[in-house]
Scaffold this active site. Sequence first.
Site, PDB file in Angstrom:
ATOM      1  N   THR A   1      -8.707   2.675 -15.271  1.00 18.61           N
ATOM      2  CA  THR A   1      -7.659   3.050 -15.740  1.00 18.61           C
ATOM      3  C   THR A   1      -7.533   3.755 -14.852  1.00 18.61           C
ATOM      4  O   THR A   1      -7.834   3.774 -13.226  1.00 18.61           O
ATOM      5  CB  THR A   1      -8.922   4.393 -16.555  1.00 18.61           C
ATOM      6  OG1 THR A   1      -9.548   4.469 -17.191  1.00 18.61           O
ATOM      7  CG2 THR A   1      -7.652   5.431 -17.143  1.00 18.61           C
TER       8      THR A   1
ATOM      9  N   CYS B   1     -12.470   1.937  18.740  1.00 20.25           N
ATOM     10  CA  CYS B   1     -13.822   2.563  19.021  1.00 20.25           C
ATOM     11  C   CYS B   1     -15.167   2.192  17.950  1.00 20.25           C
ATOM     12  O   CYS B   1     -15.156   2.501  16.831  1.00 20.25           O
ATOM     13  CB  CYS B   1     -14.179   3.732  18.643  1.00 20.25           C
ATOM     14  SG  CYS B   1     -15.710   4.511  19.422  1.00 20.25           S
TER      15      CYS B   1
ATOM     16  N   HIS C   1       0.214   4.744   0.933  1.00 24.94           N
ATOM     17  CA  HIS C   1       0.171   5.267   2.240  1.00 24.94           C
ATOM     18  C   HIS C   1       0.657   4.735   3.901  1.00 24.94           C
ATOM     19  O   HIS C   1       1.020   5.623   4.370  1.00 24.94           O
ATOM     20  CB  HIS C   1      -1.037   6.256   2.728  1.00 24.94           C
ATOM     21  CG  HIS C   1      -1.946   4.816   3.298  1.00 24.94           C
ATOM     22  ND1 HIS C   1      -2.671   4.809   4.602  1.00 24.94           N
ATOM     23  CD2 HIS C   1      -3.212   4.301   2.766  1.00 24.94           C
ATOM     24  CE1 HIS C   1      -2.796   4.099   4.499  1.00 24.94           C
ATOM     25  NE2 HIS C   1      -3.275   2.596   3.733  1.00 24.94           N
TER      26      HIS C   1
ATOM     27  N   SER D   1       0.961  -1.144   0.262  1.00 23.49           N
ATOM     28  CA  SER D   1      -0.152   0.099  -0.263  1.00 23.49           C
ATOM     29  C   SER D   1       0.504   1.674  -0.037  1.00 23.49           C
ATOM     30  O   SER D   1       1.773   0.829   0.475  1.00 23.49           O
ATOM     31  CB  SER D   1      -0.635   0.068   1.609  1.00 23.49           C
ATOM     32  OG  SER D   1      -1.751   0.967   1.047  1.00 23.49           O
TER      33      SER D   1
HETATM   34  C1  LIG Z   1      -1.393  -4.880   7.666  1.00 19.79           C
HETATM   35  C2  LIG Z   1      -2.833  -4.488   7.021  1.00 19.79           C
HETATM   36  N1  LIG Z   1      -2.876  -4.987   6.253  1.00 19.79           N
HETATM   37  C3  LIG Z   1      -4.147  -4.070   4.780  1.00 19.79           C
HETATM   38  C4  LIG Z   1      -4.955  -2.367   5.350  1.00 19.79           C
HETATM   39  C5  LIG Z   1      -5.310  -2.071   4.245  1.00 19.79           C
HETATM   40  O1  LIG Z   1      -4.341  -1.176   3.086  1.00 19.79           O
HETATM   41  P1  LIG Z   1      -5.247   0.093   2.587  1.00 19.79           P
HETATM   42  O2  LIG Z   1      -5.185   1.649   3.465  1.00 19.79           O
HETATM   43  O3  LIG Z   1      -4.349   0.518   1.674  1.00 19.79           O
HETATM   44  O4  LIG Z   1      -6.676  -0.395   1.857  1.00 19.79           O
HETATM   45  C6  LIG Z   1      -3.097  -1.780   6.644  1.00 19.79           C
HETATM   46  C7  LIG Z   1      -3.958  -0.455   6.295  1.00 19.79           C
HETATM   47  O5  LIG Z   1      -4.715  -0.205   7.371  1.00 19.79           O
HETATM   48  C8  LIG Z   1      -2.625  -3.057   7.122  1.00 19.79           C
HETATM   49  O6  LIG Z   1      -2.137  -2.170   8.419  1.00 19.79           O
END
Ligand SMILES: Cc1ncc(COP(=O)(O)O)c(C=O)c1O
Length: 405
Positions: A243, A329, A204, A202
Site C-alpha cells: 500500500t 563508528c 529525506h 530518497s
Molecule cells: C548515496 C546514498 N545512497 C543511498 C542512501 C540510503 O538512502 P535511504 O536512507 O533513503 O535508504 C544514502 C543515505 O544514507 C546515500 O547517501
Amino acid sequence: MSAMPIYLDNHATTPLDPRVLDAMIPFFKEQFGNAASRNHAFGWVAEEAVEKSRQQIASLIGATAKEIIFTSGATESNNLAIKGVAEMYAERGNHIITAATEHKAILDTCKRLEKNGIRVTYLPVQANGLVDLDMLREALTGKTILVSIMYANNEIGVVQPIGEIGKLCKERGILLHTDAVQAAGKIPVDVLADNIDLLSLSGHKLYGPKGVGALYVRRRSPRVQLTAQMDGGGHERGMRSGTLNVPGIVGLGAACEIARQEMPEESKRMAYLRDKLKDRLMAELDETFINGTMESRLPNNLNISFAYVEGESLLMGINDVAVSSGSACTSATLEPSYVLKALGAGDEIAHSSIRFGIGRFNTEQEVDYVAGKVISVVKKLRELSPLYEMVKEGIDLSKVEWTAH
Ligand SMILES: Cc1ncc(COP(=O)(O)O)c(C=O)c1O
C-alpha cells in the site's frame, strides 16, 4: 547560539521543508484514503495526489510519470534496481560493475549477489574520487548486464561523469543504474540526456520526509524490466507491492517540485557558502587537505582533512556544530572511511577528515561561526600534538625511525 548545534550534516539527512509538511498534512488527516481503492472518492483523491507526485518527481529528472516507482527509500530502490536486473536478465549475463566508493546499499547488495553466482567488478577510483572511464570500458564484457555508478558521492560530493558512462553503456547495450540520492535536487539530472536506465532517489535528502523514495525505471529504448523483490498486491506496475505511503509520496513530490524551481538560485547560494568556508579554513590552517576534486563536485559539499588532528577529537571540540567525521563508528572500533581510503588516503588522513554538508536552511552567519570555531579548535588540538610540533620544526616524519618499547 541556539540550544541545538548548528546543523551542517545535510548529506546524512535534511530537515523537512515547512512547505513540504504543509502539502503532506491533509493526507494524514481527512484525505486518508488508500490510493488503490478504485471504487470511492477517498481512493480517487489519494490516487490523484500520488499521480501528481509521480509527475513532480519525473519533471526533476527528465522522465515521464509512468517511469517512477515508489519505494521506502533509496536503500530499497538500490536493492530493487540491482537485484531486479540481476534476476530478470540472468539469461543475458551474470556480470555487474560498480565502484569502490558506492554507498553500502549498493556494495552490500552486490556482495549478496556474489553469493548467488553473480560476478561483480568493484572499480577503483582515481585520487580525485572519479571513476576512470578507460578502466570502466575495459571492465565491460559480453556478460555484463548492469553498471551501477553513483551520481554524486555522499562523503566527498564528487560528481561522476554519468553522461559519458551512459554513452558507453548505451553503445554496448548494457543497462546503467545510478544512485542519485545526493545529486537529485542539488544539480541538474536528466535521464534522457545521460542515457540512464534506472535511478534511485530518497525523500529525506532533499528536504522531504524519511522513509519514502523512488526508482526511475526507463520504459522506452530500452524498456527496462525488473523482477519484483516483494510479493503482494502487484502495485507499482508489479514491481513493488505494498500500500502506497500517500503522505510520504505527496511530500517527496512537493520536495522535488521545490528543488526543481529553486535549484538555479539555491545551488549558487550553496556554492558561495561552501567556498567561503573552504577559503577561510584553507587560508588560516596549514597541513589541511581537500578530499576529492573541487572541479566536479556538489555545490554544498566540503570534505577536509586536518592533518595531526583526530577527527573524533575535533568533533568533540566543536560540539555545537553537527558534522560527520571520516571515521565510521562500527561496533567497538573506529574504522577509517572506505571512501577516503579508496582515494589513496592513509588512515591518518581518513581519521582526520570532516564532512561539511551545507543545506537550504543554513545562514551565512552560521557558516562564519563554524569556520571560526573549527579554526580555533584545530589550532588548540595541534598545540597538543607532538607530531605537528615536529613537522613545524622541519623534521621529515617519514624519515624518523620510531622505536617501540
Ligand atoms: C548515496 C546514498 N545512497 C543511498 C542512501 C540510503 O538512502 P535511504 O536512507 O533513503 O535508504 C544514502 C543515505 O544514507 C546515500 O547517501
